[in-house]
Design an enzyme around this catalytic site. Structure first.
Site, mmCIF file in Angstrom:
data_model
loop_
_atom_site.group_PDB
_atom_site.id
_atom_site.type_symbol
_atom_site.label_atom_id
_atom_site.label_comp_id
_atom_site.label_asym_id
_atom_site.label_seq_id
_atom_site.Cartn_x
_atom_site.Cartn_y
_atom_site.Cartn_z
ATOM 1 N N GLU A 134 6.362 -13.870 -5.481
ATOM 2 C CA GLU A 134 7.062 -13.185 -6.576
ATOM 3 C C GLU A 134 6.850 -13.977 -7.865
ATOM 4 O OE1 GLU A 134 8.670 -10.292 -6.090
ATOM 5 O OE2 GLU A 134 8.132 -10.377 -3.969
ATOM 6 N N TYR A 165 -3.333 -11.351 -4.979
ATOM 7 C CA TYR A 165 -2.946 -10.065 -4.371
ATOM 8 C C TYR A 165 -4.162 -9.259 -3.898
ATOM 9 C CZ TYR A 165 2.053 -10.242 -5.331
ATOM 10 O OH TYR A 165 3.380 -10.563 -5.311
ATOM 11 N N SER A 190 9.004 2.229 -8.981
ATOM 12 C CA SER A 190 10.213 2.264 -8.159
ATOM 13 C C SER A 190 11.390 1.617 -8.881
ATOM 14 C CB SER A 190 9.960 1.607 -6.799
ATOM 15 O OG SER A 190 9.230 0.427 -6.952
ATOM 16 N N ARG A 198 7.366 -3.012 -20.395
ATOM 17 C CA ARG A 198 6.558 -1.905 -19.879
ATOM 18 C C ARG A 198 7.248 -0.558 -20.108
ATOM 19 N NH1 ARG A 198 6.612 -2.451 -13.255
ATOM 20 N NH2 ARG A 198 8.793 -1.964 -12.918
ATOM 21 N N TYR A 237 -4.487 4.922 -14.706
ATOM 22 C CA TYR A 237 -3.246 4.580 -14.013
ATOM 23 C C TYR A 237 -2.580 3.413 -14.743
ATOM 24 C CZ TYR A 237 0.102 3.429 -10.423
ATOM 25 O OH TYR A 237 1.273 3.195 -9.760
ATOM 26 N N ASN A 242 5.855 -5.975 -13.492
ATOM 27 C CA ASN A 242 7.295 -5.989 -13.752
ATOM 28 C C ASN A 242 7.730 -7.168 -14.619
ATOM 29 O OD1 ASN A 242 7.468 -8.258 -12.081
ATOM 30 N ND2 ASN A 242 8.173 -7.108 -10.299
ATOM 31 N N TYR A 248 -0.145 -13.596 -12.688
ATOM 32 C CA TYR A 248 0.663 -12.636 -11.924
ATOM 33 C C TYR A 248 0.057 -11.245 -12.091
ATOM 34 C CZ TYR A 248 4.636 -10.183 -9.899
ATOM 35 O OH TYR A 248 5.416 -9.377 -9.104
ATOM 36 N N GLU A 251 -0.853 -5.835 -6.741
ATOM 37 C CA GLU A 251 -1.466 -4.612 -6.202
ATOM 38 C C GLU A 251 -1.435 -3.484 -7.224
ATOM 39 O OE1 GLU A 251 1.568 -5.665 -5.317
ATOM 40 O OE2 GLU A 251 2.725 -3.925 -5.994
ATOM 41 N N LYS A 252 -0.610 -3.623 -8.262
ATOM 42 C CA LYS A 252 -0.585 -2.608 -9.312
ATOM 43 C C LYS A 252 -1.949 -2.491 -9.990
ATOM 44 C CE LYS A 252 4.365 -3.052 -10.246
ATOM 45 N NZ LYS A 252 4.643 -4.005 -9.133
#
Ligand SMILES: *[C@@H]1O[C@H](CO)[C@@H](O)[C@H](O)[C@H]1NC(C)=O
Ligand SMILES: *[C@@H]1O[C@H](CO)[C@@H](O)[C@H](O)[C@H]1NC(C)=O
Length: 355
Positions: A134, A165, A190, A198, A237, A242, A248, A251-252
């Protein structure tokens, strides 16, 4: 009498023996027999089974998982089959603590008073690994961890055991075909925090160009089955992290790259992204002075197929490999322990991670 006669016999006998030895030596020099011809069958039969095992299969490295990450169990017998990492024994059996080469701890599962860490003294050879994937924003600092661990496992490039990742792997695959598109820009979210960079960027961007949003943040949950086809059907996309931290990149980014959509990234600097993926594989929010200019560029790409296709040039040489949570992290840690025997202490975890 007898003495002289015996020495009279001995001398030619000695001479003959020396000649014979010389002859045999010469013979062996010229007709070097194969090793197997001399020692072969004996060596094979009596030495091979044990000696060979000791040389070819050094004792296995034991890595003990002290706390299942977020409480979720997974198969620990995968290092050899999935990652070609051999001689590793992963276990969650705490009875093996005393003979474990290393013990791995997932930060988010450590209690704030550290009461769920091993109470026993640490064997002198044993290394403790701090594992966390994280970002610092979403990782609570726990006092007392500073001088506890020997190694860090993290997505950061300067972690002892660096596990990003995802990564791009060289490929000789056939030509990549861009999936057919039915939408221009998509975003699946989510967790929604209106104060976050963002969220603000999204609100401005959508004033200039349509954005299809999905996920629990928008009350439009998307099933696992629909996840990949949805991303593939969008030209762009929003790969908005976050929180913004060095290295950092999650997978985004790797999801749209893998599924054939062009990621628009918000996270660390463009230069930082370029440490992981080619610069022409993505669009960075910093490439434009404002969301309005970004929207204008996206609308231009929407009309110009040739320009849009340039974002997939890298696909000719690379393919995306996403990291397998958590088995891969464990196997990489074990491999590291197996190949790094040096003494190491991590005495600045707080300043290194939360700085
Ligand atoms: C591990 O070693 C410690 C001493 O270093 C001992 O007190 C303890 O009983 C041992 N535990 C096991 C499970 O063998
Ligand atoms: C691991 O770190 C601890 C301190 O955090 C230290 O006491 C220990 O000697 C280190 N062990 C190895 C094998 O590096």
């Amino acid at each position: 009498m007898s003495a002289t006669s015996s020495s009279g016999i001995l001398r030619p006998l000695l001479f003959a023996i020396i000649l014979l030895v010389g002859f045999v030596a010469l013979f062996l020099m010229y007709f070097k027999p194969a090793r197997s011809w001399l020692l072969g069958p004996l060596e094979e039969a009596t030495l091979a089974p044990t000696a060979k095992n000791v040389i070819a299969e050094p004792s296995r490295t034991v890595l003990l998982l002290w706390l299942w990450p977020f409480g979720a169990h997974f198969n620990l017998d995968v290092c050899s089959s999935m990652f070609s990492i051999n001689s590793c024994h992963l276990t969650a059996d705490r009875n093996l603590y005393n003979l474990s080469d290393a013990v791995i701890f997932h930060h988010r599962d450590i209690r704030s008073d550290m009461s769920n860490l091993p109470p026993l003294p640490r064997p002198f050879f044993q290394k403790w690994i701090w594992m966390n994937l994280e970002s610092p924003t979403h990782t609570t600092k726990i006092p007392g961890l500073n001088n506890l661990f020997n190694l860090t496992l993290n997505y950061r490039l300067d972690a002892d055991i660096e596990v990003p990742y995802g990564s791009l792997i060289q490929t000789t695959e056939k030509e990549f075909v861009v999936p057919s598109k039915s939408k221009m820009i998509c975003w699946i979210v989510s967790n929604w925090n209106p104060q976050h960079k963002r969220s603000k960027y999204y609100h401005e961007l959508k004033n200039h160009v349509e954005i299809h949003v999905y996920g629990s943040a928008f009350g439009k949950r998307i099933s696992d089955m629909d996840f990949s086809p949805t991303i593939a059907s969008c030209k762009f996309y929003l790969s908005f992290e976050n929180s913004v931290h060095k290295d950092y990149i999650t997978e985004k980014l790797y999801n749209p790259l893998a599924m054939g959509s062009v990621p628009i990234v918000l996270g660390p600097s463009r230069k930082n992204y370029e440490n992981f993926v080619p610069g022409d594989a993505f669009i960075h929010v910093d490439d434009f002075p404002s969301p309005k200019e970004m929207a204008a560029h996206l609308l231009l790409l929407d009309k110009n197929e040739e320009m849009y296709r340039q974002y997939f040039r890298w696909r000719k040489y690379f393919t995306v490999r996403k990291t397998q949570f958590w088995a891969e992290h464990m196997c990489r840690a074990c491999e590291y322990i197996r190949t790094h025997k040096e003494y190491k202490v991590c005495n600045n975890l707080d300043s290194w991670y939360w700085g």
